[in-house]
Design a protein around this motif. Structure first.
Motif, PDB file in Angstrom:
ATOM      1  N   LEU A 275      37.753  35.994  46.985  1.00 37.27           N
ATOM      2  CA  LEU A 275      37.071  37.284  47.102  1.00 37.27           C
ATOM      3  C   LEU A 275      35.642  37.214  46.570  1.00 37.27           C
ATOM      4  O   LEU A 275      34.724  37.757  47.190  1.00 37.27           O
ATOM      5  CB  LEU A 275      37.843  38.362  46.340  1.00 37.27           C
ATOM      6  N   THR A 276      35.439  36.568  45.428  1.00 33.93           N
ATOM      7  CA  THR A 276      34.104  36.549  44.824  1.00 33.93           C
ATOM      8  C   THR A 276      33.178  35.526  45.473  1.00 33.93           C
ATOM      9  O   THR A 276      31.993  35.791  45.643  1.00 33.93           O
ATOM     10  CB  THR A 276      34.185  36.284  43.308  1.00 33.93           C
TER      11      THR A 276
ATOM     12  N   LEU B 251      51.456  30.633  47.683  1.00 36.76           N
ATOM     13  CA  LEU B 251      51.329  30.131  46.305  1.00 36.76           C
ATOM     14  C   LEU B 251      51.966  31.087  45.311  1.00 36.76           C
ATOM     15  O   LEU B 251      52.625  30.656  44.354  1.00 36.76           O
ATOM     16  CB  LEU B 251      49.858  29.901  45.974  1.00 36.76           C
ATOM     17  N   SER B 252      51.811  32.385  45.521  1.00 34.52           N
ATOM     18  CA  SER B 252      52.442  33.372  44.642  1.00 34.52           C
ATOM     19  C   SER B 252      53.955  33.255  44.688  1.00 34.52           C
ATOM     20  O   SER B 252      54.625  33.395  43.671  1.00 34.52           O
ATOM     21  CB  SER B 252      52.033  34.798  45.031  1.00 34.52           C
TER      22      SER B 252
ATOM     23  N   GLY C 208      47.152  34.788  42.973  1.00 33.16           N
ATOM     24  CA  GLY C 208      46.194  35.845  42.666  1.00 33.16           C
ATOM     25  C   GLY C 208      44.898  35.302  42.092  1.00 33.16           C
ATOM     26  O   GLY C 208      43.813  35.819  42.393  1.00 33.16           O
ATOM     27  N   SER C 209      44.983  34.259  41.279  1.00 33.20           N
ATOM     28  CA  SER C 209      43.771  33.648  40.727  1.00 33.20           C
ATOM     29  C   SER C 209      42.931  33.039  41.838  1.00 33.20           C
ATOM     30  O   SER C 209      41.707  33.154  41.845  1.00 33.20           O
ATOM     31  CB  SER C 209      44.125  32.571  39.698  1.00 33.20           C
TER      32      SER C 209
ATOM     33  N   ALA D  53      37.071  42.512  42.748  1.00 35.44           N
ATOM     34  CA  ALA D  53      38.047  41.442  42.982  1.00 35.44           C
ATOM     35  C   ALA D  53      39.236  41.571  42.036  1.00 35.44           C
ATOM     36  O   ALA D  53      40.383  41.381  42.447  1.00 35.44           O
ATOM     37  CB  ALA D  53      37.381  40.074  42.817  1.00 35.44           C
ATOM     38  N   ARG D  54      38.975  41.934  40.779  1.00 33.19           N
ATOM     39  CA  ARG D  54      40.076  42.105  39.824  1.00 33.19           C
ATOM     40  C   ARG D  54      40.988  43.256  40.242  1.00 33.19           C
ATOM     41  O   ARG D  54      42.205  43.150  40.176  1.00 33.19           O
ATOM     42  CB  ARG D  54      39.531  42.329  38.416  1.00 33.19           C
ATOM     43  N   VAL D  55      40.390  44.351  40.700  1.00 37.00           N
ATOM     44  CA  VAL D  55      41.195  45.499  41.131  1.00 37.00           C
ATOM     45  C   VAL D  55      41.970  45.156  42.404  1.00 37.00           C
ATOM     46  O   VAL D  55      43.159  45.472  42.527  1.00 37.00           O
ATOM     47  CB  VAL D  55      40.320  46.747  41.329  1.00 37.00           C
TER      48      VAL D  55
END
Length: 129
Positions: free
Chosen positions: A34-35, A19-20, A27-28, A45-47
């Motif tokens: 991740l969460t 997708l990237s 990334g979204s 998750a943001r890092v």
């Protein structure tokens, strides 16, 4: 089933990488995985998303640049502005976990998704030319 190690994270990374590569926002989706599935805290998750973004963005920019899909006169000033803004925000707001930031980003994602869903076929092509 353990979703934090082994094959499942590799599969999630591959899917988000595809997708990237298309510029869709893998990334979204990685943050969601991740969460929700891997039970990683939103902060972590943001890092992790930032770490994930470095190689995927570099590869995507290199390939899209080679294929002449990058308008460098727009991309370079935008990137420099983004880097400057990131540094300023990180310096001014060490704990950027404000609820209005999360809600604003969520609204931005919803607006972008609705724009993609409601766009007429072919309308996007004429915008890019």
């Amino acid at each position: 089933m353990d979703l934090t190690g082994g094959f499942i994270p590799l599969l999630a990374g591959l899917l988000c990488g595809v997708l990237s590569g298309f510029g869709i926002g893998g990334g979204s989706l990685l943050i969601l995985w991740l969460t929700i599935a891997a039970k990683v805290s939103p902060e972590q998750a943001r890092v992790l998303n930032l770490l994930y973004f470095l190689p995927t963005a570099g590869i995507s920019v290199a390939v899209h640049g080679k294929n002449r899909f990058v308008k460098w006169s727009v991309a370079i000033p935008a990137a420099l502005g983004g880097m400057a803004a990131s540094l300023i925000v990180l310096w001014l707001i060490p704990e950027a976990d404000a609820p209005w930031v999360k809600k604003g980003f969520g609204l931005l994602l919803i607006a972008a998704g609705l724009r993609e869903l409601l766009a007429r076929p072919g309308a996007r092509k004429s915008e890019e030319e």
